[in-house]
Design a protein around this motif. Sequence first.
Motif, PDB file in Angstrom:
ATOM      1  N   TRP A 188     -48.312 -28.673 -62.526  1.00  0.00           N
ATOM      2  CA  TRP A 188     -47.905 -29.508 -63.654  1.00  0.00           C
ATOM      3  C   TRP A 188     -46.395 -29.434 -63.799  1.00  0.00           C
ATOM      4  N   GLY A 189     -45.768 -30.571 -64.009  1.00  0.00           N
ATOM      5  CA  GLY A 189     -44.330 -30.605 -64.246  1.00  0.00           C
ATOM      6  C   GLY A 189     -43.507 -30.443 -62.985  1.00  0.00           C
ATOM      7  N   ASN A 190     -42.230 -30.327 -63.200  1.00  0.00           N
ATOM      8  CA  ASN A 190     -41.250 -30.219 -62.128  1.00  0.00           C
ATOM      9  C   ASN A 190     -41.325 -28.833 -61.476  1.00  0.00           C
ATOM     10  N   GLU A 191     -41.401 -28.806 -60.160  1.00  0.00           N
ATOM     11  CA  GLU A 191     -41.557 -27.542 -59.429  1.00  0.00           C
ATOM     12  C   GLU A 191     -40.404 -26.568 -59.687  1.00  0.00           C
ATOM     13  N   ASN A 192     -39.176 -27.079 -59.659  1.00  0.00           N
ATOM     14  CA  ASN A 192     -38.013 -26.207 -59.889  1.00  0.00           C
ATOM     15  C   ASN A 192     -38.021 -25.614 -61.295  1.00  0.00           C
ATOM     16  N   GLU A 193     -38.386 -26.434 -62.280  1.00  0.00           N
ATOM     17  CA  GLU A 193     -38.453 -25.940 -63.649  1.00  0.00           C
ATOM     18  C   GLU A 193     -39.567 -24.908 -63.812  1.00  0.00           C
ATOM     19  N   ARG A 194     -40.711 -25.157 -63.155  1.00  0.00           N
ATOM     20  CA  ARG A 194     -41.812 -24.181 -63.220  1.00  0.00           C
ATOM     21  C   ARG A 194     -41.379 -22.838 -62.659  1.00  0.00           C
ATOM     22  N   LYS A 195     -40.708 -22.868 -61.514  1.00  0.00           N
ATOM     23  CA  LYS A 195     -40.250 -21.615 -60.899  1.00  0.00           C
ATOM     24  C   LYS A 195     -39.261 -20.896 -61.806  1.00  0.00           C
ATOM     25  N   TRP A 196     -38.333 -21.653 -62.380  1.00  0.00           N
ATOM     26  CA  TRP A 196     -37.333 -21.061 -63.266  1.00  0.00           C
ATOM     27  C   TRP A 196     -38.004 -20.460 -64.501  1.00  0.00           C
ATOM     28  N   LEU A 197     -38.939 -21.219 -65.096  1.00  0.00           N
ATOM     29  CA  LEU A 197     -39.626 -20.742 -66.292  1.00  0.00           C
ATOM     30  C   LEU A 197     -40.453 -19.486 -66.010  1.00  0.00           C
ATOM     31  N   LEU A 198     -41.119 -19.462 -64.852  1.00  0.00           N
ATOM     32  CA  LEU A 198     -41.893 -18.271 -64.490  1.00  0.00           C
ATOM     33  C   LEU A 198     -40.991 -17.055 -64.311  1.00  0.00           C
ATOM     34  N   ASP A 233     -48.288 -19.589 -65.445  1.00  0.00           N
ATOM     35  CA  ASP A 233     -48.994 -19.411 -64.162  1.00  0.00           C
ATOM     36  C   ASP A 233     -50.035 -20.511 -63.959  1.00  0.00           C
ATOM     37  N   VAL A 234     -50.774 -20.823 -65.027  1.00  0.00           N
ATOM     38  CA  VAL A 234     -51.767 -21.900 -64.956  1.00  0.00           C
ATOM     39  C   VAL A 234     -51.082 -23.220 -64.612  1.00  0.00           C
ATOM     40  N   ALA A 235     -49.998 -23.523 -65.305  1.00  0.00           N
ATOM     41  CA  ALA A 235     -49.256 -24.766 -65.054  1.00  0.00           C
ATOM     42  C   ALA A 235     -48.742 -24.799 -63.619  1.00  0.00           C
ATOM     43  N   ASN A 236     -48.310 -23.653 -63.124  1.00  0.00           N
ATOM     44  CA  ASN A 236     -47.810 -23.591 -61.757  1.00  0.00           C
ATOM     45  C   ASN A 236     -48.945 -23.801 -60.758  1.00  0.00           C
ATOM     46  N   ASP A 237     -50.085 -23.159 -60.996  1.00  0.00           N
ATOM     47  CA  ASP A 237     -51.237 -23.310 -60.092  1.00  0.00           C
ATOM     48  C   ASP A 237     -51.719 -24.751 -60.030  1.00  0.00           C
TER      49      ASP A 237
END
Length: 87
Positions: free
Chosen positions: A52-62, A45-49
């Motif tokens: 950090w990193g690739n948006e698609n990967e962040r969404k998938w990881l979350l 969540d912190v990384a997403n806020d």
Amino acid sequence: MERLNAHPRRRGQNGRGSKGRSHTEFTARLGIVLEEADESELWLDVANDKCWGNENERKWLLKEAGELRAIFSKACSTARAKERRSS
């Protein structure tokens, strides 16, 4: 790498150390897994806020982290309920 993975000591490592353990210990370990999953999701969540990193990967990881947390939460609840019934 295949030879390393085929090594007898390498196979079945995930189940190692869990044989002969009590249900109480199993339940306690599940609690730790749930805490770790919670913390991992928090950091994602912190990384997403912070974007950090690739948006698609962040969404998938979350999404994956949320699903894993839900699975571990249910497993923990079930194990605790079984623990209470057997006491």
